[in-house]
Design a protein around this motif. Structure first.
Motif, mmCIF file in Angstrom:
data_model
loop_
_atom_site.group_PDB
_atom_site.id
_atom_site.type_symbol
_atom_site.label_atom_id
_atom_site.label_comp_id
_atom_site.label_asym_id
_atom_site.label_seq_id
_atom_site.Cartn_x
_atom_site.Cartn_y
_atom_site.Cartn_z
ATOM 1 N N UNK A 168 0.826 -1.216 0.000
ATOM 2 C CA UNK A 168 0.000 0.000 0.000
ATOM 3 C C UNK A 168 0.864 1.272 0.000
ATOM 4 N N UNK A 169 2.112 1.154 -0.399
ATOM 5 C CA UNK A 169 2.970 2.350 -0.441
ATOM 6 C C UNK A 169 2.455 3.281 -1.537
ATOM 7 N N UNK A 170 2.236 4.567 -1.224
ATOM 8 C CA UNK A 170 1.656 5.447 -2.243
ATOM 9 C C UNK A 170 2.588 5.653 -3.453
ATOM 10 N N UNK A 171 3.885 5.492 -3.257
ATOM 11 C CA UNK A 171 4.813 5.715 -4.369
ATOM 12 C C UNK A 171 5.486 4.412 -4.806
ATOM 13 N N UNK A 172 4.738 3.293 -4.668
ATOM 14 C CA UNK A 172 5.357 1.994 -4.956
ATOM 15 C C UNK A 172 5.811 1.873 -6.414
ATOM 16 N N UNK A 173 5.085 2.521 -7.349
ATOM 17 C CA UNK A 173 5.510 2.413 -8.754
ATOM 18 C C UNK A 173 6.855 3.099 -8.976
ATOM 19 N N UNK A 174 7.044 4.210 -8.277
ATOM 20 C CA UNK A 174 8.329 4.910 -8.388
ATOM 21 C C UNK A 174 9.445 4.014 -7.828
ATOM 22 N N UNK A 175 9.199 3.456 -6.634
ATOM 23 C CA UNK A 175 10.201 2.582 -6.001
ATOM 24 C C UNK A 175 10.498 1.378 -6.896
ATOM 25 N N UNK A 176 9.420 0.804 -7.480
ATOM 26 C CA UNK A 176 9.595 -0.395 -8.306
ATOM 27 C C UNK A 176 10.429 -0.078 -9.551
ATOM 28 N N UNK A 177 10.147 1.094 -10.163
ATOM 29 C CA UNK A 177 10.835 1.418 -11.413
ATOM 30 C C UNK A 177 12.348 1.545 -11.207
ATOM 31 N N UNK A 178 12.745 2.223 -10.124
ATOM 32 C CA UNK A 178 14.177 2.513 -9.981
ATOM 33 C C UNK A 178 14.933 1.425 -9.212
ATOM 34 N N UNK A 179 14.184 0.422 -8.703
ATOM 35 C CA UNK A 179 14.886 -0.712 -8.088
ATOM 36 C C UNK A 179 14.777 -1.950 -8.983
ATOM 37 N N UNK A 180 14.176 -1.774 -10.154
ATOM 38 C CA UNK A 180 13.993 -2.899 -11.080
ATOM 39 C C UNK A 180 15.362 -3.442 -11.539
ATOM 40 N N UNK A 181 15.513 -4.784 -11.583
ATOM 41 C CA UNK A 181 16.804 -5.325 -12.041
ATOM 42 C C UNK A 181 17.194 -4.861 -13.441
ATOM 43 N N UNK A 182 16.184 -4.551 -14.279
ATOM 44 C CA UNK A 182 16.534 -4.076 -15.622
ATOM 45 C C UNK A 182 17.200 -2.705 -15.558
ATOM 46 N N UNK A 183 16.760 -1.895 -14.588
ATOM 47 C CA UNK A 183 17.387 -0.583 -14.432
ATOM 48 C C UNK A 183 18.802 -0.748 -13.876
ATOM 49 N N UNK A 184 18.954 -1.731 -12.991
ATOM 50 C CA UNK A 184 20.297 -2.004 -12.463
ATOM 51 C C UNK A 184 21.230 -2.438 -13.603
ATOM 52 N N UNK A 185 20.686 -3.293 -14.476
ATOM 53 C CA UNK A 185 21.493 -3.757 -15.612
ATOM 54 C C UNK A 185 21.920 -2.583 -16.492
ATOM 55 N N UNK A 186 20.970 -1.670 -16.766
ATOM 56 C CA UNK A 186 21.328 -0.497 -17.586
ATOM 57 C C UNK A 186 22.376 0.344 -16.881
ATOM 58 N N UNK A 187 22.229 0.472 -15.560
ATOM 59 C CA UNK A 187 23.194 1.278 -14.809
ATOM 60 C C UNK A 187 24.590 0.671 -14.908
ATOM 61 N N UNK A 188 24.643 -0.653 -14.799
ATOM 62 C CA UNK A 188 25.951 -1.324 -14.903
ATOM 63 C C UNK A 188 26.547 -1.108 -16.294
#
Ligand SMILES: Nc1ncnc2c1ncn2[C@@H]1O[C@H](COP(=O)(O)OP(=O)(O)OP(=O)(O)O)[C@@H](O)[C@H]1O
Ligand SMILES: Cc1ncc(CO)c(N)n1
Length: 524
Positions: free
Chosen positions: A439-459
């Protein structure tokens, strides 16, 4: 000799993603001294196997003796054997060990390459099972497990465990059951004792990559290396080897080798940011501006300031008022348009196809997927997205990287956009780990930037920038390195100011409607 000696008995891979060459990298990376005996010479690459030829029995045996006559062997990993003759040769050779000094043996019963090509003569199955009886542990994938147990391939991890239990008891051997082929997320693996109990289970995020060539070879030789250090610690050898493997899979896209199912990045944790080991030694002790580790270190203070911002803390806990988040998202939506242009400029200037593809993909993703996140939140709450003015900070930040891009200064441009990946991934991952709830109000934001695909792009972004820093260092271009470093740190500061702006004293916040049962009701 201070390094434990690990012997790999395996087929070859000229592209070093799998087989004997990959085993040697794994053993070396994990601190062992790698020795090897070739069972078959395989012409293969990331796209498949074209042909192979078995090494004849005498030559195989002579290689094995060359090793054993010269050194104590602390552990053995056996991979592709291919034929009954090779299996029986290795079997007899192992039986020549004094039973009280036989080293731990890990058998990866290679039958099919990651590409799907066969590397095993099915008539050799009984001989292979006899050899497995001599081993400490065997590491079949689900298809090999099915062949060894004469059952259909498991569809679930629970089914695979059942087959593993059966095999462990039948051959009196420990069995590592691997979930890589099951497509489940998280990926599960487990180790079962010869008496049929599960000793350890592991669960890891499935890395969204097609670059998994040689994962089985790497896991088995990593277990052998861990056993060479600690022969009695099989459970720990398995979990530690599996944790190491995860990192190498996560870095495979950054390595980006070959045209097909590329290899994992075996040496990822010793080649800091894709800087090669010799280069790292050369750079060691020099100016911290010459490695990304030095850049990250230099940004510590700014990153700590980001963590302490009221905006970031409330975003994490979910107590951030809607209006503040709305202001931030509005500015960020504007920012993304300019950022996408910067990435497109990077694609335009990229010296290689790989880099061009990477930046172009980024330009697309931030304008389509990421911007969608913004639009959906704002539009559903009746907040304007397009007809707003960029703030002074939004303007200054975007001008910072666009200026470098428009002046065609590629290296500075990519250094300036790197914090957009790295700082966001760092903050997103941490906030998500600490505060994620349904029920986190900003869960989509948290999910987007902790997504493994984003981690892969960062690497990948880090690897590309590191490569250019390394090249500049090799050329002795101190001026360029300093400009890249300054561009990076300036962007870290802009990231901080960008997060902070929704709490600036003079900010004018948009009014936000509250979403009720999917309908929008004004609350202002
Ligand atoms: N995409 C992935 N993300 C994380 N871990 C993975 C992924 N794919 C495979 N693994 C892990 O890699 C290891 C090998 O698993 P897999 O079942 O694919 O074995 P394999 O078929 O012998 O490997 P290979 O692809 O080398 O033939 C296991 O520990 C598995 O959990
Ligand atoms: C030589 C060799 N051993 C194992 C594998 C499994 O990936 C492979 N492709 N090649």
């Amino acid at each position: 000799m201070t390094f434990p000696v690990v012997l790999t008995i395996a087929g070859t891979d000229p592209t070093s993603g799998a087989g004997l060459q990959a085993d040697c990298k794994t053993i070396t990376t994990l601190g062992g001294y790698a020795v090897s005996a070739i069972t078959a010479v395989v012409a293969q690459n990331t796209q498949g196997v074209s042909t192979f030829e078995q090494v004849d029995a005498q030559l195989l045996c002579a290689q094995l003796d060359s090793v054993r006559n010269d050194t104590h062997i602390n552990a053995i990993k056996i991979g592709m054997l291919g034929s009954t003759t090779a299996i029986e040769t290795v079997h007899s050779w192992i039986e020549e060990f004094d039973p009280s000094c036989q080293p731990p043996i890990v058998i990866d019963p290679v039958m099919v390459a990651t590409s799907g090509d066969s590397l095993f003569d099915p008539r050799a199955l009984d001989a292979l099972k006899n050899l497995i009886k001599l081993a400490t542990v065997v590491t079949p994938n689900t298809s090999e497990l099915a062949t060894l147990t004469a059952q259909p391939e498991a569809n679930t991890f629970a089914e695979a465990i059942e087959q593993g239990l059966h095999l462990a008891k039948e051959l009196d051997v420990h069995v590592v059951v691997k979930g890589g082929h099951l497509g489940e997320n998280p990926v599960q693996d487990a180790i079962i004792s010869s008496s049929g109990t599960i000793i350890e289970r592991t669960s890891h995020t499935r890395v969204p990559t097609h670059r998994t060539h040689g994962t089985g070879c790497a896991l088995s030789s990593a277990i052998a290396t861990k056993l060479a250090f600690q022969p009695a610690g099989l459970g720990a050898a398995f979990t530690e080897a599996r944790a190491w493997l995860q990192h190498t899979i996560a870095q495979a896209d950054a390595l980006a080798f070959g045209k097909g199912n590329g290899p994992i990045h075996h040496t990822a944790h010793i080649t800091d940011e894709a800087v090669t080991a010799p280069a790292r030694i050369l750079l060691a002790g020099r100016d911290p501006r010459q490695t990304l580790a030095g850049w990250w270190e230099a940004s510590t203070r700014v990153r700590a300031q980001i963590d302490e911002l009221r905006f970031v803390m409330e975003l994490g806990t979910g107590t951030l008022p809607d209006e503040r988040f709305a202001y931030y998202l509005q500015q960020d939506a504007l920012y993304l348009r300019e950022y996408s242009k910067a990435l497109a400029l990077a694609a335009d200037l990229a010296p290689t196809l790989t880099e061009q593809r990477f930046w172009m993909q980024g330009a697309h993703t931030c304008l389509i997927a990421e911007r969608q996140l913004h639009d959906s939140w704002l539009v559903s709450r009746g907040v304007e997205v397009e007809d707003i003015e960029p703030s002074a900070i939004t303007r200054a930040y975007t001008r910072h990287f666009l200026n470098a891009g428009r002046a065609r200064r590629y290296e500075e441009l990519i250094a300036a956009v790197l914090p957009c990946y790295w700082v966001y991934q760092d903050v997103g991952d941490r906030l998500n780990r600490e505060h994620n709830r349904v029920d986190h109000p900003y869960r989509n934001w948290l999910a987007a930037y902790s997504d493994p695909r984003f981690e892969t792009s960062t690497l990948s972004a880090r690897a590309i920038v590191a490569h250019h820093v390394e090249r500049a260092a090799m050329r002795g271009d101190e001026g360029l390195i300093a400009r890249m470093y300054d561009a990076f740190l300036a962007s870290c500061e802009y990231e901080r100011d960008f997060f902070d702006q929704a709490y600036a004293a003079d900010v004018v916040l948009p009014s936000v409607s509250r979403e009720v049962d999917g309908l929008v009701a004004a609350n202002a």
